[in-house]
Design an enzyme around this catalytic site. Structure first.
Site, short mmCIF file in Angstrom:
data_model
loop_
_atom_site.label_atom_id
_atom_site.label_comp_id
_atom_site.label_asym_id
_atom_site.label_seq_id
_atom_site.Cartn_x
_atom_site.Cartn_y
_atom_site.Cartn_z
N SER A 1 -53.18 9.49 60.43
CA SER A 1 -53.51 10.75 59.73
C SER A 1 -52.52 11.84 60.14
O SER A 1 -52.56 12.94 59.60
CB SER A 1 -54.92 11.19 60.13
N ASN A 2 -51.64 11.51 61.10
CA ASN A 2 -50.77 12.52 61.72
C ASN A 2 -49.32 12.42 61.20
O ASN A 2 -48.60 11.49 61.54
CB ASN A 2 -50.84 12.30 63.23
N GLU B 1 -62.32 4.24 65.47
CA GLU B 1 -61.91 4.16 66.88
C GLU B 1 -63.12 3.88 67.75
O GLU B 1 -64.07 4.67 67.75
CB GLU B 1 -61.25 5.47 67.33
N ASP C 1 -51.97 4.69 69.04
CA ASP C 1 -52.93 5.55 69.72
C ASP C 1 -52.21 6.16 70.91
O ASP C 1 -51.57 5.45 71.68
CB ASP C 1 -54.13 4.69 70.18
N SER C 2 -52.30 7.48 71.03
CA SER C 2 -51.56 8.13 72.10
C SER C 2 -52.43 9.15 72.82
O SER C 2 -53.51 9.48 72.35
CB SER C 2 -50.30 8.79 71.55
N PHE D 1 -45.59 18.99 68.17
CA PHE D 1 -47.00 19.16 67.82
C PHE D 1 -47.86 18.93 69.06
O PHE D 1 -47.36 18.59 70.14
CB PHE D 1 -47.39 18.17 66.71
N GLY D 2 -49.15 19.11 68.88
CA GLY D 2 -50.12 18.74 69.92
C GLY D 2 -49.83 19.38 71.28
O GLY D 2 -49.70 20.60 71.40
N ARG E 1 -43.48 7.79 72.47
CA ARG E 1 -43.49 7.18 71.14
C ARG E 1 -42.15 6.53 70.81
O ARG E 1 -42.10 5.47 70.19
CB ARG E 1 -43.87 8.22 70.08
P1 ITT Z 1 -54.07 9.04 64.23
O1 ITT Z 1 -54.58 9.21 62.84
O2 ITT Z 1 -52.79 8.26 64.30
O3 ITT Z 1 -55.12 8.54 65.20
P2 ITT Z 1 -54.18 11.50 65.83
O4 ITT Z 1 -53.39 12.78 65.77
O5 ITT Z 1 -55.66 11.57 65.78
O6 ITT Z 1 -53.62 10.55 64.69
P3 ITT Z 1 -54.45 10.08 68.37
O7 ITT Z 1 -55.82 9.63 68.01
O8 ITT Z 1 -53.50 9.07 68.90
O9 ITT Z 1 -53.69 10.76 67.14
O10 ITT Z 1 -54.62 11.30 69.36
C1 ITT Z 1 -53.64 11.68 70.21
C2 ITT Z 1 -53.76 13.15 70.54
O11 ITT Z 1 -52.73 13.42 71.48
C3 ITT Z 1 -53.52 14.04 69.33
O12 ITT Z 1 -54.32 15.18 69.41
C4 ITT Z 1 -52.07 14.44 69.44
O13 ITT Z 1 -51.87 15.76 68.98
C5 ITT Z 1 -51.77 14.31 70.93
N1 ITT Z 1 -50.44 13.71 71.02
C6 ITT Z 1 -50.10 12.43 70.75
N2 ITT Z 1 -48.78 12.26 70.81
C7 ITT Z 1 -48.27 13.46 71.11
C8 ITT Z 1 -46.97 13.93 71.26
O14 ITT Z 1 -45.93 13.15 71.07
N3 ITT Z 1 -46.80 15.22 71.56
C9 ITT Z 1 -47.85 16.03 71.71
N4 ITT Z 1 -49.11 15.68 71.56
C10 ITT Z 1 -49.33 14.40 71.26
#
Ligand code: ITT
Length: 180
Positions: A10-11, A38, A63-64, A138-139, A166
């Site tokens: 979704s990202n 999940e 998944d991160s 992001f994030g 990643r």
């Molecule tokens: P999916 O649909 O792929 O699950 P998501 O954004 O919900 O997308 P995750 O469930 O893997 O992704 O959640 C990981 C969280 O960690 C998410 O809030 C991201 O913003 C943050 N995150 C993951 N990778 C990051 C990165 O490279 N830099 C900063 N924040 C990251």
């Protein structure tokens, strides 16, 4: 080897980071915009493995999360929820007065092959910055300073593109796909 692969996420940020690496290797990557169920798991591997079993061949998920040493790995598997609720400000508040700033990002890719799910994991270590810095990425990027550097991923996106969790996991996936 297939020529076309699908990333279910979704990202859009995650997708673009992966797509760039695929293009560099002469491979096309399709974005399937959406989410997947999940499970409640203790590790990213568990969550990703369970979800990937239901995918069709050629599709992968990733998944991160951010794991902070002084918080015993929190937010970890809850990274997405915690970002949406307390955000980077909340994390910095939890870290107020904490000397050990060590943390890591983890990225687990689960690729659905013909007969099995393949898992690839990338990790990058760093420190939680004292303040929110930078606007790229992001994030949690504005609060994560990779080891050996002085600026956050959000301040120095060029570094993120070289060494991130990643980049490591997706490169492992690409190597595997090319060897197949
Ligand atoms: P999916 O649909 O792929 O699950 P998501 O954004 O919900 O997308 P995750 O469930 O893997 O992704 O959640 C990981 C969280 O960690 C998410 O809030 C991201 O913003 C943050 N995150 C993951 N990778 C990051 C990165 O490279 N830099 C900063 N924040 C990251």
């Amino acid at each position: 080897m297939r020529r076309r692969y699908v990333f279910l996420t979704s990202n859009g940020h995650k997708f673009r980071e992966a797509e760039e690496l695929f293009i560099e290797e002469g491979l096309a990557l399709e974005w399937r915009r959406g989410s997947y169920p999940e499970i409640q798991g203790d590790t990213l591997e568990e969550v990703a493995m369970a979800a990937a079993k239901a995918l069709e061949e050629g599709v992968f998920i990733e998944d991160s999360g951010l794991f902070i040493d002084a918080l015993k790995g929190f937010p970890g598997v809850y990274s997405s929820y915690i970002l949406k609720t307390i955000g980077n400000e909340g994390i910095l508040r939890l870290m107020e007065g904490v000397e050990d700033r060590g943390a890591r990002f983890e990225s687990v890719v689960a690729y659905r092959g013909r007969d099995e799910v393949k898992i690839f994991k990338g990790v990058v270590r760093g420190n939680i910055s004292p303040s929110i810095r930078g606007s790229a990425g992001f994030g949690y990027d504005p609060i994560f300073i990779p080891e050996g550097h002085a600026r956050t991923f959000a301040e120095d996106y060029a570094i993120k593109k070289k060494i991130s969790h990643r980049v490591k996991s997706i490169k492992m996936l690409i190597r595997y796909l090319k060897e197949m």
